[in-house]
Design a protein around this motif. Structure first.
Motif, PDB file in Angstrom:
ATOM      1  N   GLU A 159     -20.828  20.883   5.627  1.00  0.00           N
ATOM      2  CA  GLU A 159     -20.067  19.887   6.445  1.00  0.00           C
ATOM      3  C   GLU A 159     -18.362  20.259   6.130  1.00  0.00           C
ATOM      4  OE1 GLU A 159     -21.438  16.173   4.510  1.00  0.00           O
ATOM      5  OE2 GLU A 159     -23.412  16.560   5.383  1.00  0.00           O
ATOM      6  N   ALA A 160     -18.181  20.936   4.962  1.00  0.00           N
ATOM      7  CA  ALA A 160     -17.015  21.167   4.598  1.00  0.00           C
ATOM      8  C   ALA A 160     -16.335  22.245   5.604  1.00  0.00           C
ATOM      9  CB  ALA A 160     -16.694  21.688   3.316  1.00  0.00           C
ATOM     10  N   ALA A 161     -17.236  23.068   5.968  1.00  0.00           N
ATOM     11  CA  ALA A 161     -16.888  24.200   6.928  1.00  0.00           C
ATOM     12  C   ALA A 161     -16.617  23.518   8.477  1.00  0.00           C
ATOM     13  CB  ALA A 161     -17.959  25.198   7.179  1.00  0.00           C
ATOM     14  N   LEU A 162     -17.350  22.402   8.669  1.00  0.00           N
ATOM     15  CA  LEU A 162     -17.104  21.843   9.961  1.00  0.00           C
ATOM     16  C   LEU A 162     -15.988  21.021  10.112  1.00  0.00           C
ATOM     17  CD1 LEU A 162     -20.848  20.596  10.459  1.00  0.00           C
ATOM     18  CD2 LEU A 162     -19.542  22.247  12.110  1.00  0.00           C
ATOM     19  N   ILE A 163     -15.626  20.235   9.009  1.00  0.00           N
ATOM     20  CA  ILE A 163     -14.682  19.642   9.069  1.00  0.00           C
ATOM     21  C   ILE A 163     -13.111  20.433   9.050  1.00  0.00           C
ATOM     22  CG2 ILE A 163     -13.127  18.255   7.214  1.00  0.00           C
ATOM     23  CD1 ILE A 163     -15.229  16.602   8.322  1.00  0.00           C
ATOM     24  N   THR A 164     -13.135  21.578   8.757  1.00  0.00           N
ATOM     25  CA  THR A 164     -11.795  22.595   8.881  1.00  0.00           C
ATOM     26  C   THR A 164     -11.508  22.531  10.461  1.00  0.00           C
ATOM     27  OG1 THR A 164     -13.299  24.594   9.146  1.00  0.00           O
ATOM     28  CG2 THR A 164     -12.423  23.755   6.838  1.00  0.00           C
ATOM     29  N   HIS A 165     -12.703  22.297  11.403  1.00  0.00           N
ATOM     30  CA  HIS A 165     -12.434  22.707  12.769  1.00  0.00           C
ATOM     31  C   HIS A 165     -11.630  21.420  13.124  1.00  0.00           C
ATOM     32  CE1 HIS A 165     -12.866  23.162  17.221  1.00  0.00           C
ATOM     33  NE2 HIS A 165     -13.425  24.359  16.942  1.00  0.00           N
ATOM     34  N   PRO A 166     -10.397  21.813  13.936  1.00  0.00           N
ATOM     35  CA  PRO A 166      -9.708  20.547  14.389  1.00  0.00           C
ATOM     36  C   PRO A 166     -10.265  19.745  15.513  1.00  0.00           C
ATOM     37  CG  PRO A 166      -9.038  22.646  15.454  1.00  0.00           C
ATOM     38  CD  PRO A 166      -9.954  23.018  14.323  1.00  0.00           C
ATOM     39  N   ALA A 167     -11.133  19.839  15.918  1.00  0.00           N
ATOM     40  CA  ALA A 167     -11.645  18.819  17.255  1.00  0.00           C
ATOM     41  C   ALA A 167     -12.667  18.048  16.125  1.00  0.00           C
ATOM     42  CB  ALA A 167     -12.623  19.528  18.162  1.00  0.00           C
ATOM     43  N   VAL A 168     -12.984  18.207  14.912  1.00  0.00           N
ATOM     44  CA  VAL A 168     -14.039  17.326  13.972  1.00  0.00           C
ATOM     45  C   VAL A 168     -13.329  16.174  13.348  1.00  0.00           C
ATOM     46  CG1 VAL A 168     -15.940  17.599  12.467  1.00  0.00           C
ATOM     47  CG2 VAL A 168     -15.605  19.318  14.278  1.00  0.00           C
ATOM     48  N   SER A 169     -13.830  15.028  13.660  1.00  0.00           N
ATOM     49  CA  SER A 169     -13.403  13.991  12.674  1.00  0.00           C
ATOM     50  C   SER A 169     -14.315  13.778  11.359  1.00  0.00           C
ATOM     51  CB  SER A 169     -13.532  12.727  13.609  1.00  0.00           C
ATOM     52  OG  SER A 169     -13.277  11.433  12.790  1.00  0.00           O
ATOM     53  N   GLU A 170     -15.621  13.998  11.600  1.00  0.00           N
ATOM     54  CA  GLU A 170     -16.719  13.646  10.642  1.00  0.00           C
ATOM     55  C   GLU A 170     -17.865  14.469  10.858  1.00  0.00           C
ATOM     56  OE1 GLU A 170     -16.884   9.440   8.751  1.00  0.00           O
ATOM     57  OE2 GLU A 170     -16.668   9.095  10.764  1.00  0.00           O
ATOM     58  N   ALA A 171     -18.534  14.912   9.956  1.00  0.00           N
ATOM     59  CA  ALA A 171     -19.666  15.725   9.907  1.00  0.00           C
ATOM     60  C   ALA A 171     -20.821  15.215   8.846  1.00  0.00           C
ATOM     61  CB  ALA A 171     -19.310  17.053   9.731  1.00  0.00           C
ATOM     62  N   ALA A 172     -22.189  15.467   9.529  1.00  0.00           N
ATOM     63  CA  ALA A 172     -23.127  15.432   8.427  1.00  0.00           C
ATOM     64  C   ALA A 172     -24.366  16.339   9.122  1.00  0.00           C
ATOM     65  CB  ALA A 172     -23.893  13.903   8.771  1.00  0.00           C
ATOM     66  N   VAL A 173     -24.764  16.869   7.709  1.00  0.00           N
ATOM     67  CA  VAL A 173     -25.749  18.276   8.102  1.00  0.00           C
ATOM     68  C   VAL A 173     -27.096  17.640   7.248  1.00  0.00           C
ATOM     69  CG1 VAL A 173     -26.606  20.206   7.785  1.00  0.00           C
ATOM     70  CG2 VAL A 173     -24.012  19.813   8.290  1.00  0.00           C
ATOM     71  N   VAL A 174     -28.402  17.611   8.212  1.00  0.00           N
ATOM     72  CA  VAL A 174     -29.451  17.401   7.678  1.00  0.00           C
ATOM     73  C   VAL A 174     -30.321  18.530   7.849  1.00  0.00           C
ATOM     74  CG1 VAL A 174     -29.089  14.879   7.733  1.00  0.00           C
ATOM     75  CG2 VAL A 174     -30.348  16.183   9.689  1.00  0.00           C
ATOM     76  N   ALA A 175     -31.738  18.492   7.140  1.00  0.00           N
ATOM     77  CA  ALA A 175     -32.795  19.346   7.258  1.00  0.00           C
ATOM     78  C   ALA A 175     -33.672  19.156   8.348  1.00  0.00           C
ATOM     79  CB  ALA A 175     -33.238  19.719   5.788  1.00  0.00           C
ATOM     80  N   GLN A 176     -34.138  19.995   8.920  1.00  0.00           N
ATOM     81  CA  GLN A 176     -35.209  19.908   9.812  1.00  0.00           C
ATOM     82  C   GLN A 176     -36.245  20.859   9.610  1.00  0.00           C
ATOM     83  OE1 GLN A 176     -34.705  19.379  14.600  1.00  0.00           O
ATOM     84  NE2 GLN A 176     -35.457  21.303  14.437  1.00  0.00           N
ATOM     85  N   PRO A 177     -37.575  20.346   9.623  1.00  0.00           N
ATOM     86  CA  PRO A 177     -38.784  21.266   9.184  1.00  0.00           C
ATOM     87  C   PRO A 177     -38.792  22.409  10.256  1.00  0.00           C
ATOM     88  CG  PRO A 177     -39.258  19.068   9.070  1.00  0.00           C
ATOM     89  CD  PRO A 177     -37.897  18.979   9.562  1.00  0.00           C
ATOM     90  N   ASP A 178     -39.240  23.450   9.695  1.00  0.00           N
ATOM     91  CA  ASP A 178     -39.271  24.526  10.622  1.00  0.00           C
ATOM     92  C   ASP A 178     -40.640  25.604   9.924  1.00  0.00           C
ATOM     93  OD1 ASP A 178     -37.730  26.755  12.528  1.00  0.00           O
ATOM     94  OD2 ASP A 178     -38.509  27.995  10.803  1.00  0.00           O
ATOM     95  N   GLU A 179     -41.324  25.752  11.107  1.00  0.00           N
ATOM     96  CA  GLU A 179     -42.593  26.611  10.543  1.00  0.00           C
ATOM     97  C   GLU A 179     -42.394  27.821   9.888  1.00  0.00           C
ATOM     98  OE1 GLU A 179     -45.338  26.819  13.848  1.00  0.00           O
ATOM     99  OE2 GLU A 179     -45.746  24.721  14.095  1.00  0.00           O
ATOM    100  N   ILE A 180     -41.401  28.586  10.310  1.00  0.00           N
ATOM    101  CA  ILE A 180     -41.102  29.984  10.018  1.00  0.00           C
ATOM    102  C   ILE A 180     -40.419  29.828   8.617  1.00  0.00           C
ATOM    103  CG2 ILE A 180     -40.095  32.118  10.167  1.00  0.00           C
ATOM    104  CD1 ILE A 180     -40.892  31.669  13.200  1.00  0.00           C
ATOM    105  N   LYS A 181     -39.085  29.113   8.712  1.00  0.00           N
ATOM    106  CA  LYS A 181     -38.104  29.254   7.535  1.00  0.00           C
ATOM    107  C   LYS A 181     -38.323  28.151   6.546  1.00  0.00           C
ATOM    108  CE  LYS A 181     -34.308  31.295  10.498  1.00  0.00           C
ATOM    109  NZ  LYS A 181     -33.045  31.284  10.926  1.00  0.00           N
ATOM    110  N   GLY A 182     -39.295  27.249   6.868  1.00  0.00           N
ATOM    111  CA  GLY A 182     -39.406  25.933   5.919  1.00  0.00           C
ATOM    112  C   GLY A 182     -38.449  24.962   6.351  1.00  0.00           C
ATOM    113  N   SER A 183     -37.065  25.157   6.606  1.00  0.00           N
ATOM    114  CA  SER A 183     -36.328  24.150   7.011  1.00  0.00           C
ATOM    115  C   SER A 183     -35.087  24.733   7.608  1.00  0.00           C
ATOM    116  CB  SER A 183     -35.893  22.989   6.030  1.00  0.00           C
ATOM    117  OG  SER A 183     -35.247  23.568   4.646  1.00  0.00           O
TER     118      SER A 183
END
Length: 636
Positions: A522-546
């Protein structure tokens, strides 16, 4: 956690704060090295007692008593012991209404309202529900409860009728104190109407209504007008002598799958913790003009204003309404008008100000402002630097802290004027607290290693139980790591002892065997000048786990499209590493959030994985956001 965050330099205290620090640096080091029980006995000497404590601690986590046998009263420490002519409250409402209360006036009103409660049959140990916004009546009613030993329960003014009812059914109060309405972004929120719906069929003997918005608001038979009752009561209730471990209040924390938990805090134990917390996280003094922007319904306000703040005798700015109403410049107007020099707020508020643009700062005198302290969620370094450099003109110290409703304090913080901070961190464990980051197997994590945050020893302001269900308390907080309190938050402690809380443990994802917290993405996203707010969540993935999925709220002038999504993906890869490459970047005009502004990541995860939301929604302020986000996900 990536070195991009951890390798930022430590930021020392400003000279202005160093010159007014409550103790020397060597004394601060001594306090940090003390055993918790020794430290809390020293803090006790700064409070007013009827029977001072001679013993610090009996028992251990799950069944402990701090200051056993000691007696005193919270309201005496917060009101009576200060000069009566000192200004206590500078109240302002978003429509411009203003009031000033001295400590003498507040003490008198509190003592008379306490007598009125006694006349209504409220005795020691009885419950009183407080359903109010940020108004002077909240200070009066709460300290009236402290004065006579009643147990109060604050109910957040933004809750629905069903959420209010849940809390009333559990606490079974004898009295409910409310306002007819509260103002919020230009609208009157009808608290009394919500209460009427909530209490239908319940046995609530007395309802007291402070008519703040409509002086002619009709009352039902048997209901009492707050101010009429206060004027008619000339007797001043004496402050009762309470043992340090007697319950002071119940505060409810929302659950994800079950009824909210009524956490019970000891009155004087909470006072000791809140007093010490304010001493270190704000160095609040009688000459300060101070604004805590939190809502009275969240524990931040009792810690840093109602109890911990008043215990230090400062002048408190109290604001009712949306702080960005009618314009984003309103916070700057309030700071300038009253000469505020210290602010306690949430990272969300700072991100809101940053999103509004720098033009709002123009023409406002912020020259006295030298400290902003924060709590509530991780603070991204980009907003840290904007606040310190642009809003504060390089003059202020920005102190991000960490705590929970359960801990009763923001127990990780800089000791203002004494110890440094690092942008994005939560400072360090304050004196009296013992923190440990644990691996899943129960061993202690190394410095810099992400794990589960725990506290290994009790302290006076730790919640003692869940109202009516101690088994639930033990199962929720003491079963994951036997012998320790489990915060259910993911964290690490860096090489300098700075604490980094990256989010709930549920937000730590295992991507192909790599444990990654959401904060650095989220901190990496907030550094972009087009971004006001950001939230990152996990999505299940069969290969990587999430795999991570990012939700981004753009700035108003941002060009939205595939090019922006590619840039944001690249920002995460560059800031965190290829392992953190998001499976998707979803740009959305809004996200579900609480009234205090926190993004409800749990709901984003539910929508992403199942398309539906579940669990407790009582703190959701903008239900319309759920459908907006659902459509954005489907468009993917």
């Amino acid at each position: 956690m990536e070195n991009a965050l951890l390798d930022q330099p430590l930021v020392p205290a400003t000279e202005a704060l160093r010159s007014t620090a409550p103790v020397s640096e060597s004394e601060a080091a001594r306090l940090l090295a003390l055993e918790p029980s020794e430290y809390w006995l020293e803090i006790a000497r700064e409070l007013t007692w009827n029977t001072p404590p001679t013993t610090a601690l009996e028992g251990g986590l799950g069944d402990f008593r701090y200051y056993p046998g000691a007696t005193g009263n919270v309201s005496v420490n917060c009101l009576d012991r200060h000069p009566p002519g000192q200004t206590a409250l500078l109240y302002e409402r978003e429509d411009g209404l203003r009031e000033t209360w001295t400590y003498g006036e507040l003490t008198d009103a509190t003592a008379r309202f306490a007598a009125a409660l006694q006349d209504l049959g409220v005795s020691r140990g009885e419950r009183v529900a407080i359903y109010l916004g940020n108004v002077p009546e909240a200070f009066i009613a709460i300290h009236a409860c402290y004065r006579i030993g009643a147990i109060y329960s604050v109910i957040f003014a933004g809750f629905s009728a069903s959420a209010v009812r849940d809390r009333l059914e559990d606490a079974r109060p004898r009295v409910v104190v409310c306002t007819d309405a509260t103002l919020r972004r230009g609208k009157a929120v009808p608290l009394k109407a919500t209460l009427d719906e909530a209490v239908a069929g319940l046995d609530i003997p007395h309802v007291i209504v402070a008519r703040r918005v409509d002086p002619d608001f009709p009352l039902r038979g048997g209901e009492h007008d707050f101010h009429t009752l206060l004027r008619a009561t000339t007797r001043r209730a004496q402050a009762v002598s309470l043992e340090a471990n007697e319950p002071g209040f119940i505060i409810y924390t929302s659950g994800t799958t079950s009824k909210p938990k009524g956490l019970v805090h000891a009155g004087i134990g909470f006072l000791a913790g809140a007093y010490a917390n304010v001493k270190w996280a704000l160095n609040l003094r009688a000459e300060d003009v101070y604004w805590c922007t939190a809502d009275v319904g969240w524990l931040t306000f009792p810690i840093f204003a109602l109890v911990g703040g008043l215990a230090h005798g400062a002048t408190h700015v109290i604001y009712e309404g949306g702080i960005d109403t009618p314009s984003p410049a309103r916070p700057y107007e309030v700071i300038g008008r009253y000469g505020v020099n210290k602010v306690f707020t949430a990272p969300t508020a700072l991100r809101m100000l940053r999103r509004a643009g720098d033009a709002a700062l123009a023409g406002h005198d912020l020259s006295r402002l030298d400290l902003i302290s924060l709590v509530g969620e991780p603070l991204d370094p980009e907003t840290w630097h904007w606040t310190q450099g642009t809003l504060g003109a390089g003059r202020i110290f920005l102190n991000n802290t960490y705590g929970q409703t359960e801990t009763g304090t923001a127990w990780a913080s800089s000791m203002v004027g004494l110890t440094p901070t690092r942008p994005g961190s939560c400072g360090h464990p304050l004196p009296g607290y013992r923190a440990r980051v644990m691996r899943g197997d129960g061993s202690e994590a190394k410095r810099g290693e992400l794990g589960a945050l725990t506290l290994t020893e009790p302290f006076p302001c730790l919640a003692r139980t869940v109202w009516g269900d101690h088994g639930r308390y033990a199962q929720t907080y003491l079963s994951d790591f036997p012998g320790s309190y489990a915060a259910s938050d993911a964290a690490l402690i860096d090489a300098d002892g700075q604490l980094w809380v990256t989010g709930r443990l549920d937000d730590v994802m295992n991507v192909a065997g790599h444990r990654i917290g959401t904060m650095e993405m989220e901190a990496a996203l907030i550094t972009h000048p087009a971004v006001s707010e950001a939230a990152v969540v996990a999505q299940p993935d069969e290969i990587k786990g999430s795999v991570p999925v990012a939700f981004v709220v753009p700035r108003g002038d941002a060009q939205v499209g595939e090019a922006l999504e590619a840039e944001l993906t690249a920002a995460i890869v560059q800031g965190v590493g290829p392992i953190a490459r998001p499976a998707r970047v979803i740009v959305t005009p809004t996200v579900p959030r609480t009234r205090s502004g926190k993004i409800m990541r749990r709901l984003l995860r539910d929508l992403l994985v199942t398309g539906e939301v579940k669990g407790d929604l009582t703190s959701l302020e903008n239900p319309d956001a759920i459908e907006v986000v659902r459509k954005r996900i489907a468009e993917g």
